[in-house]
Write a protein that holds these residues in place. Structure first.
Motif, PDB file in Angstrom:
ATOM      1  N   ASP A 378       0.821   9.395  29.275  1.00 23.70           N
ATOM      2  CA  ASP A 378       0.137   9.873  30.472  1.00 23.70           C
ATOM      3  C   ASP A 378      -1.340   9.485  30.399  1.00 23.70           C
ATOM      4  OD1 ASP A 378      -0.955  11.268  32.573  1.00 23.70           O
ATOM      5  OD2 ASP A 378      -0.196  13.239  31.956  1.00 23.70           O
ATOM      6  N   PRO A 379      -1.866   8.726  31.379  1.00 20.70           N
ATOM      7  CA  PRO A 379      -3.285   8.348  31.345  1.00 20.70           C
ATOM      8  C   PRO A 379      -4.231   9.544  31.435  1.00 20.70           C
ATOM      9  CG  PRO A 379      -2.291   7.724  33.450  1.00 20.70           C
ATOM     10  CD  PRO A 379      -1.175   8.128  32.548  1.00 20.70           C
ATOM     11  N   GLU A 380      -3.722  10.675  31.907  1.00 19.89           N
ATOM     12  CA  GLU A 380      -4.563  11.867  31.989  1.00 19.89           C
ATOM     13  C   GLU A 380      -4.851  12.469  30.607  1.00 19.89           C
ATOM     14  OE1 GLU A 380      -6.004  13.467  34.768  1.00 19.89           O
ATOM     15  OE2 GLU A 380      -5.549  11.515  35.649  1.00 19.89           O
ATOM     16  N   ARG A 381      -4.119  12.048  29.581  1.00 23.95           N
ATOM     17  CA  ARG A 381      -4.282  12.638  28.251  1.00 23.95           C
ATOM     18  C   ARG A 381      -5.348  11.927  27.413  1.00 23.95           C
ATOM     19  NH1 ARG A 381       0.014  15.784  26.400  1.00 23.95           N
ATOM     20  NH2 ARG A 381      -0.070  14.931  24.289  1.00 23.95           N
ATOM     21  N   THR A 382      -5.871  10.800  27.911  1.00 24.83           N
ATOM     22  CA  THR A 382      -6.855  10.076  27.110  1.00 24.83           C
ATOM     23  C   THR A 382      -8.135  10.882  26.911  1.00 24.83           C
ATOM     24  OG1 THR A 382      -7.804   8.966  29.051  1.00 24.83           O
ATOM     25  CG2 THR A 382      -5.978   7.851  27.936  1.00 24.83           C
ATOM     26  N   THR A 405     -17.617   5.832  28.481  1.00 26.46           N
ATOM     27  CA  THR A 405     -17.158   4.867  29.482  1.00 26.46           C
ATOM     28  C   THR A 405     -15.763   5.272  29.927  1.00 26.46           C
ATOM     29  OG1 THR A 405     -18.403   3.103  28.400  1.00 26.46           O
ATOM     30  CG2 THR A 405     -16.664   2.437  29.918  1.00 26.46           C
ATOM     31  N   ASP A 406     -15.503   5.236  31.224  1.00 23.16           N
ATOM     32  CA  ASP A 406     -14.182   5.603  31.734  1.00 23.16           C
ATOM     33  C   ASP A 406     -13.813   4.664  32.880  1.00 23.16           C
ATOM     34  OD1 ASP A 406     -11.809   6.786  32.432  1.00 23.16           O
ATOM     35  OD2 ASP A 406     -12.654   8.760  32.897  1.00 23.16           O
ATOM     36  N   VAL A 407     -12.962   3.691  32.585  1.00 24.62           N
ATOM     37  CA  VAL A 407     -12.483   2.751  33.591  1.00 24.62           C
ATOM     38  C   VAL A 407     -11.100   3.225  34.032  1.00 24.62           C
ATOM     39  CG1 VAL A 407     -11.932   0.351  34.108  1.00 24.62           C
ATOM     40  CG2 VAL A 407     -13.771   0.891  32.480  1.00 24.62           C
ATOM     41  N   TYR A 408     -11.020   3.800  35.233  1.00 28.12           N
ATOM     42  CA  TYR A 408      -9.782   4.436  35.718  1.00 28.12           C
ATOM     43  C   TYR A 408      -9.697   4.204  37.224  1.00 28.12           C
ATOM     44  CZ  TYR A 408      -6.180   8.173  35.632  1.00 28.12           C
ATOM     45  OH  TYR A 408      -5.004   8.900  35.703  1.00 28.12           O
ATOM     46  N   PRO A 409      -9.377   2.986  37.632  1.00 26.12           N
ATOM     47  CA  PRO A 409      -9.453   2.637  39.061  1.00 26.12           C
ATOM     48  C   PRO A 409      -8.445   3.354  39.945  1.00 26.12           C
ATOM     49  CG  PRO A 409      -8.455   0.854  37.796  1.00 26.12           C
ATOM     50  CD  PRO A 409      -8.976   1.834  36.802  1.00 26.12           C
ATOM     51  N   HIS A 410      -7.308   3.737  39.394  1.00 31.38           N
ATOM     52  CA  HIS A 410      -6.270   4.378  40.210  1.00 31.38           C
ATOM     53  C   HIS A 410      -5.808   5.670  39.524  1.00 31.38           C
ATOM     54  CE1 HIS A 410      -6.277   0.594  42.347  1.00 31.38           C
ATOM     55  NE2 HIS A 410      -5.905  -0.061  41.251  1.00 31.38           N
ATOM     56  N   PRO A 411      -6.579   6.742  39.651  1.00 33.48           N
ATOM     57  CA  PRO A 411      -6.209   7.993  38.991  1.00 33.48           C
ATOM     58  C   PRO A 411      -4.810   8.452  39.378  1.00 33.48           C
ATOM     59  CG  PRO A 411      -8.433   8.128  39.838  1.00 33.48           C
ATOM     60  CD  PRO A 411      -7.840   6.859  40.385  1.00 33.48           C
ATOM     61  N   GLN A 412      -4.082   8.944  38.385  1.00 34.66           N
ATOM     62  CA  GLN A 412      -2.711   9.396  38.624  1.00 34.66           C
ATOM     63  C   GLN A 412      -2.730  10.834  39.137  1.00 34.66           C
ATOM     64  OE1 GLN A 412       0.632   8.478  35.825  1.00 34.66           O
ATOM     65  NE2 GLN A 412       0.629  10.672  35.494  1.00 34.66           N
ATOM     66  N   PRO A 413      -2.162  11.089  40.299  1.00 34.43           N
ATOM     67  CA  PRO A 413      -2.151  12.465  40.812  1.00 34.43           C
ATOM     68  C   PRO A 413      -1.230  13.340  39.958  1.00 34.43           C
ATOM     69  CG  PRO A 413      -0.796  11.039  42.199  1.00 34.43           C
ATOM     70  CD  PRO A 413      -1.495  10.139  41.210  1.00 34.43           C
ATOM     71  N   PRO A 414      -1.499  14.639  39.934  1.00 32.14           N
ATOM     72  CA  PRO A 414      -0.645  15.532  39.137  1.00 32.14           C
ATOM     73  C   PRO A 414       0.793  15.525  39.667  1.00 32.14           C
ATOM     74  CG  PRO A 414      -2.674  16.618  39.808  1.00 32.14           C
ATOM     75  CD  PRO A 414      -2.621  15.341  40.568  1.00 32.14           C
ATOM     76  N   TYR A 415       1.733  15.673  38.731  1.00 33.82           N
ATOM     77  CA  TYR A 415       3.134  15.779  39.142  1.00 33.82           C
ATOM     78  C   TYR A 415       3.391  17.146  39.779  1.00 33.82           C
ATOM     79  CZ  TYR A 415       4.290  11.589  36.465  1.00 33.82           C
ATOM     80  OH  TYR A 415       4.366  10.300  36.018  1.00 33.82           O
ATOM     81  N   GLU A 416       4.172  17.149  40.840  1.00 36.85           N
ATOM     82  CA  GLU A 416       4.536  18.422  41.471  1.00 36.85           C
ATOM     83  C   GLU A 416       5.957  18.783  41.063  1.00 36.85           C
ATOM     84  OE1 GLU A 416       3.997  18.463  45.632  1.00 36.85           O
ATOM     85  OE2 GLU A 416       1.847  17.972  45.559  1.00 36.85           O
ATOM     86  N   ILE A 417       6.118  20.015  40.601  1.00 34.74           N
ATOM     87  CA  ILE A 417       7.431  20.501  40.183  1.00 34.74           C
ATOM     88  C   ILE A 417       7.816  21.667  41.062  1.00 34.74           C
ATOM     89  CG2 ILE A 417       8.755  21.473  38.261  1.00 34.74           C
ATOM     90  CD1 ILE A 417       6.842  20.063  36.368  1.00 34.74           C
TER      91      ILE A 417
END
Length: 417
Positions: A378-382, A405-417
């Motif tokens: 998960d890119p959110e865990r970096t 430095t944080d290169v994150y051009p397309h942030p991943q939205p949270p998963y909905e459960i």
């Protein structure tokens, strides 16, 4: 994957015995292959005590042996024949008493009452290598004068006992490739069975750093590297890790290297996200580029082996395009942290699992890092992993904080459960 029972308790304190933990994990789908009791020093230094050499005389039938009498806290001192060149009266030493088993590699031998050149000997005064606390073999261990006579060596050297639980991870369970991940599943099971379970993860608070002191990073292909974070830490002191950190790594079969590298390995096995530390002095041009290189480019990895790269291998390169690290797989020999390192660039990134898998297979490198990246992270865990490792480096190796430095051009939205 190896899980330390004591380390697991850091995130989920519980009263389950090691075998009960293993059985519970198996029952919820994290099958365990076995539970093994381990010690930070093989044999636990059982039978070894701190002694005080009272007398030391030349052996009458040898020009290199000495006859000593050693107080080990018993009713009577022991007579021990010793061949070490540095043995002398008045020293505090480590003594293996009769019946003690010592280990050297895969071999083991027992200390017995013996007669050496006609003189009885009731034990052995030990060197570092003979008891597994170091590599020196050219003389006996000489301890400080305040070492308590009669104290068990296990107590003096803080030998820890732990249990290693082998967990078989299937390809779909990348969430469980860490101590915290396993603790999370175990907590869910305990709650289901009506038992208290308070899962916890350390808070990460960083001091204010020099936000302008950043490492420029270029990521031409966001598909190959969805997110790349890095932190500059200057003025670190690279050296041996503290005992608690070395013991955590030893408990799961990892060899401590130095405090910076050990911290990256610790956070990997704590949280499940790989990191890599670069010596900033070796990043030519002061810039990082995440890219592929020309087919057949030679690259020497940390193990000293020169490998030929493919045009599909994702690499971490410097400003001149020279590769420094195989992304998500293995570091390079020329850019890693050594005792001469003063400034560190700490990487926490998310790489394409297919690219990592393909490169790792082709190069024949199955690492703890590739094992996790191949399964899709998960890119959110970096961010948490980077902050956690940074806080440990500041605590253990010192230094001052630069910028992130944080290169994150397309942030991943949270998963909905």
């Amino acid at each position: 994957m190896n899980i330390s029972y004591k380390w697991l308790q850091d995130y989920l304190p519980c009263d389950l015995a090691p075998q009960e933990v293993a059985d519970t994990l198996t029952s919820i789908g994290l099958e365990t292959g076995g539970v093994e009791e381990i010690e930070t020093i093989r044999g636990g230094l059982r039978g070894l005590v701190i002694g005080h050499i009272l007398t030391c005389e030349v052996h009458p039938n040898s020009d290199h042996l000495h006859i000593t009498t050693v107080n080990v806290g018993a009713d009577e001192p022991l007579q021990i024949v010793c061949g070490a060149p540095n043995v002398a009266a008045g020293q505090k030493v480590v003594v293996a008493t009769v019946g003690t088993t010592l280990y050297q590699g895969e071999e083991e031998f027992s200390i017995k009452k013996s007669k050496i050149r006609g003189v009885e000997s009731f034990g052995m005064i030990c060197s570092e290598v003979e008891i597994g606390v170091g590599t020196a073999s050219d003389g006996i261990i000489v301890l400080p004068n305040d070492a308590p006579v009669g104290m068990p060596a296990a107590e003096y050297y803080h030998v820890e006992s732990d249990y290693c639980i082998e967990v078989d991870i299937t390809p779909n369970r990348v969430d469980a490739t860490s101590h915290y991940g396993v603790a999370r599943d175990l907590a869910a099971a305990l709650k289901r069975y009506g038992r208290p379970a308070a899962l916890r993860l350390p808070d990460v608070h960083l001091p204010e750093g020099d936000v302008a002191d950043k490492m420029p990073v270029e990521v031409p292909d966001a598909t190959a590297c969805p997110r790349y974070q890095g932190m500059v830490i200057r003025g670190v002191t690279v050296g041996e890790s503290p005992e608690w950190l070395r013991n955590r790594l030893l408990a799961i079969g990892l060899r401590p290297i130095n405090n910076i590298v050990d911290i990256t390995n610790y956070v990997l096995h704590e949280f499940g996200h790989p990191l890599h530390a670069f010596d900033m002095a070796q990043i030519k041009g002061g810039r990082v580029i995440v890219q592929t290189v020309a087919e057949g480019t030679p690259f020497v990895t940390l193990d000293g082996v020169e490998r030929k790269l493919a045009a599909t291998d994702l690499m971490i390169c410097n400003a001149g395009g020279q590769p420094m690290c195989v992304a998500g797989v293995f570091g390079g020999l020329g850019s890693g942290v050594t005792e001469a390192t003063q400034d560190v660039f700490l990487e926490s990134a998310n790489f394409n699992p297919t690219m990592v898998r393909r490169t790792a297979r082709r190069l024949g490198l199955n690492t703890d890092s590739s094992f996790r990246f191949e399964r899709g992270l998960d890119p959110e865990r970096t961010d948490w992993a980077l902050r956690r490792a940074t806080s440990l480096i500041l605590e253990i190796a010192g230094g001052r904080l630069g910028g992130m430095t944080d290169v994150y051009p397309h942030p991943q939205p949270p998963y909905e459960i």
